[in-house]
Scaffold this motif. Sequence first.
Motif, PDB file in Angstrom:
ATOM      1  N   LEU A  75       4.974  -8.147   0.128  1.00 13.87           N
ATOM      2  CA  LEU A  75       3.617  -7.631   0.246  1.00 13.87           C
ATOM      3  C   LEU A  75       2.811  -8.091  -0.955  1.00 13.87           C
ATOM      4  O   LEU A  75       3.254  -7.939  -2.097  1.00 13.87           O
ATOM      5  N   THR A  76       1.627  -8.639  -0.727  1.00 19.77           N
ATOM      6  CA  THR A  76       0.755  -9.108  -1.797  1.00 19.77           C
ATOM      7  C   THR A  76      -0.469  -8.211  -1.862  1.00 19.77           C
ATOM      8  O   THR A  76      -1.153  -8.006  -0.850  1.00 19.77           O
ATOM      9  N   VAL A  77      -0.709  -7.669  -3.056  1.00 18.64           N
ATOM     10  CA  VAL A  77      -1.826  -6.739  -3.287  1.00 18.64           C
ATOM     11  C   VAL A  77      -2.557  -7.180  -4.559  1.00 18.64           C
ATOM     12  O   VAL A  77      -2.010  -7.925  -5.369  1.00 18.64           O
ATOM     13  N   PRO A  78      -3.783  -6.690  -4.771  1.00 20.78           N
ATOM     14  CA  PRO A  78      -4.482  -7.005  -6.018  1.00 20.78           C
ATOM     15  C   PRO A  78      -3.733  -6.452  -7.232  1.00 20.78           C
ATOM     16  O   PRO A  78      -2.968  -5.488  -7.122  1.00 20.78           O
ATOM     17  N   ASN A  79      -3.943  -7.054  -8.377  1.00 22.99           N
ATOM     18  CA  ASN A  79      -3.248  -6.669  -9.603  1.00 22.99           C
ATOM     19  C   ASN A  79      -3.450  -5.208  -9.993  1.00 22.99           C
ATOM     20  O   ASN A  79      -2.596  -4.621 -10.638  1.00 22.99           O
ATOM     21  N   ASN A  80      -4.569  -4.614  -9.616  1.00 21.12           N
ATOM     22  CA  ASN A  80      -4.836  -3.231 -10.020  1.00 21.12           C
ATOM     23  C   ASN A  80      -4.163  -2.189  -9.126  1.00 21.12           C
ATOM     24  O   ASN A  80      -4.259  -0.992  -9.378  1.00 21.12           O
ATOM     25  N   VAL A  81      -3.469  -2.600  -8.090  1.00 19.29           N
ATOM     26  CA  VAL A  81      -2.791  -1.674  -7.184  1.00 19.29           C
ATOM     27  C   VAL A  81      -1.390  -1.395  -7.712  1.00 19.29           C
ATOM     28  O   VAL A  81      -0.621  -2.316  -7.981  1.00 19.29           O
ATOM     29  N   LYS A  82      -1.072  -0.113  -7.852  1.00 20.19           N
ATOM     30  CA  LYS A  82       0.241   0.295  -8.361  1.00 20.19           C
ATOM     31  C   LYS A  82       1.211   0.507  -7.197  1.00 20.19           C
ATOM     32  O   LYS A  82       0.812   0.818  -6.080  1.00 20.19           O
ATOM     33  N   GLU A 113       3.121   2.937  -6.648  1.00 22.30           N
ATOM     34  CA  GLU A 113       3.016   4.301  -6.116  1.00 22.30           C
ATOM     35  C   GLU A 113       1.906   4.401  -5.083  1.00 22.30           C
ATOM     36  O   GLU A 113       2.026   5.134  -4.095  1.00 22.30           O
ATOM     37  N   GLU A 114       0.814   3.662  -5.282  1.00 24.06           N
ATOM     38  CA  GLU A 114      -0.278   3.656  -4.312  1.00 24.06           C
ATOM     39  C   GLU A 114       0.161   3.022  -2.999  1.00 24.06           C
ATOM     40  O   GLU A 114      -0.182   3.512  -1.925  1.00 24.06           O
ATOM     41  N   VAL A 115       0.906   1.937  -3.118  1.00 18.46           N
ATOM     42  CA  VAL A 115       1.410   1.262  -1.914  1.00 18.46           C
ATOM     43  C   VAL A 115       2.305   2.209  -1.130  1.00 18.46           C
ATOM     44  O   VAL A 115       2.164   2.365   0.087  1.00 18.46           O
ATOM     45  N   ILE A 155       0.194   4.979   0.570  1.00 22.88           N
ATOM     46  CA  ILE A 155      -0.573   4.469   1.710  1.00 22.88           C
ATOM     47  C   ILE A 155       0.339   4.226   2.904  1.00 22.88           C
ATOM     48  O   ILE A 155       0.010   4.588   4.040  1.00 22.88           O
ATOM     49  N   LEU A 156       1.503   3.620   2.669  1.00 20.25           N
ATOM     50  CA  LEU A 156       2.440   3.386   3.766  1.00 20.25           C
ATOM     51  C   LEU A 156       2.895   4.698   4.403  1.00 20.25           C
ATOM     52  O   LEU A 156       2.910   4.835   5.636  1.00 20.25           O
ATOM     53  N   LEU A 157       3.260   5.667   3.572  1.00 19.04           N
ATOM     54  CA  LEU A 157       3.735   6.954   4.096  1.00 19.04           C
ATOM     55  C   LEU A 157       2.650   7.690   4.863  1.00 19.04           C
ATOM     56  O   LEU A 157       2.875   8.167   5.977  1.00 19.04           O
ATOM     57  N   LYS A 158       1.474   7.792   4.277  1.00 20.08           N
ATOM     58  CA  LYS A 158       0.390   8.534   4.937  1.00 20.08           C
ATOM     59  C   LYS A 158      -0.054   7.870   6.229  1.00 20.08           C
ATOM     60  O   LYS A 158      -0.348   8.543   7.204  1.00 20.08           O
ATOM     61  N   THR A 159      -0.109   6.548   6.237  1.00 20.65           N
ATOM     62  CA  THR A 159      -0.508   5.844   7.456  1.00 20.65           C
ATOM     63  C   THR A 159       0.534   6.035   8.551  1.00 20.65           C
ATOM     64  O   THR A 159       0.199   6.286   9.705  1.00 20.65           O
ATOM     65  N   LYS A 186      -6.873  -3.294   6.700  1.00 24.49           N
ATOM     66  CA  LYS A 186      -7.729  -2.247   6.138  1.00 24.49           C
ATOM     67  C   LYS A 186      -7.992  -2.459   4.649  1.00 24.49           C
ATOM     68  O   LYS A 186      -9.113  -2.263   4.181  1.00 24.49           O
ATOM     69  N   TYR A 187      -6.974  -2.848   3.883  1.00 21.92           N
ATOM     70  CA  TYR A 187      -7.090  -2.928   2.428  1.00 21.92           C
ATOM     71  C   TYR A 187      -7.256  -4.356   1.897  1.00 21.92           C
ATOM     72  O   TYR A 187      -7.391  -4.554   0.693  1.00 21.92           O
ATOM     73  N   GLY A 188      -7.224  -5.343   2.766  1.00 22.20           N
ATOM     74  CA  GLY A 188      -7.360  -6.725   2.328  1.00 22.20           C
ATOM     75  C   GLY A 188      -6.113  -7.272   1.660  1.00 22.20           C
ATOM     76  O   GLY A 188      -6.188  -8.195   0.855  1.00 22.20           O
ATOM     77  N   TRP A 189      -4.968  -6.697   1.970  1.00 21.17           N
ATOM     78  CA  TRP A 189      -3.695  -7.156   1.443  1.00 21.17           C
ATOM     79  C   TRP A 189      -3.120  -8.188   2.410  1.00 21.17           C
ATOM     80  O   TRP A 189      -3.685  -8.464   3.464  1.00 21.17           O
ATOM     81  N   SER A 190      -1.960  -8.723   2.072  1.00 18.83           N
ATOM     82  CA  SER A 190      -1.281  -9.632   2.993  1.00 18.83           C
ATOM     83  C   SER A 190       0.225  -9.420   2.888  1.00 18.83           C
ATOM     84  O   SER A 190       0.721  -8.878   1.903  1.00 18.83           O
ATOM     85  N   TRP A 191       0.919  -9.831   3.924  1.00 23.65           N
ATOM     86  CA  TRP A 191       2.377  -9.725   3.930  1.00 23.65           C
ATOM     87  C   TRP A 191       2.959 -10.983   4.549  1.00 23.65           C
ATOM     88  O   TRP A 191       2.298 -11.703   5.279  1.00 23.65           O
TER      89      TRP A 191
END
Length: 88
Positions: free
Chosen positions: A23-30, A32-34, A37-41, A71-76
Motif C-alpha cells: 500500500l502506498t500512502v503520502p508521507n504524512n499518513v501514519k 495507525e491511521e491506515v 481507516i481499514l477497520l472502520k471501512t 477515496k484517499y488517493g492512495w494506491s495498492w
Amino acid sequence: MKKFNLRINFFWDDEDDMWEFRLTVPNNVKIEEVEEILLKTHEYLDMEDETDLYGTTGRNPVTLLDYICEKYGWSWEDFSFDIDLNFN
C-alpha cells in the motif's frame, strides 16, 4: 510516498481469504491511521438500507482497498517478495 506491506485475512464460514499487498500512502499518513481507516471501512454498514461502503461488487480485500485508495488517493499493488527461495 510511504509504502506499507499489508496482509488482510477475511474469515469466511468455509475458508480463509488471505491476501498480501503493498500500500502506498503520502508521507504524512501514519500506520495507525491506515489501520483505523481499514477497520472502520470494513465494519461500516448503513443500517437504514443495509448497504456497506465498498461491497457493491463483493466484499473482499481487493474491493476494500479499491474503495479506500479511490477515496484517499492512495494506491495498492500485489505484494511480491524481492527474494523468494525454496530449499530442499
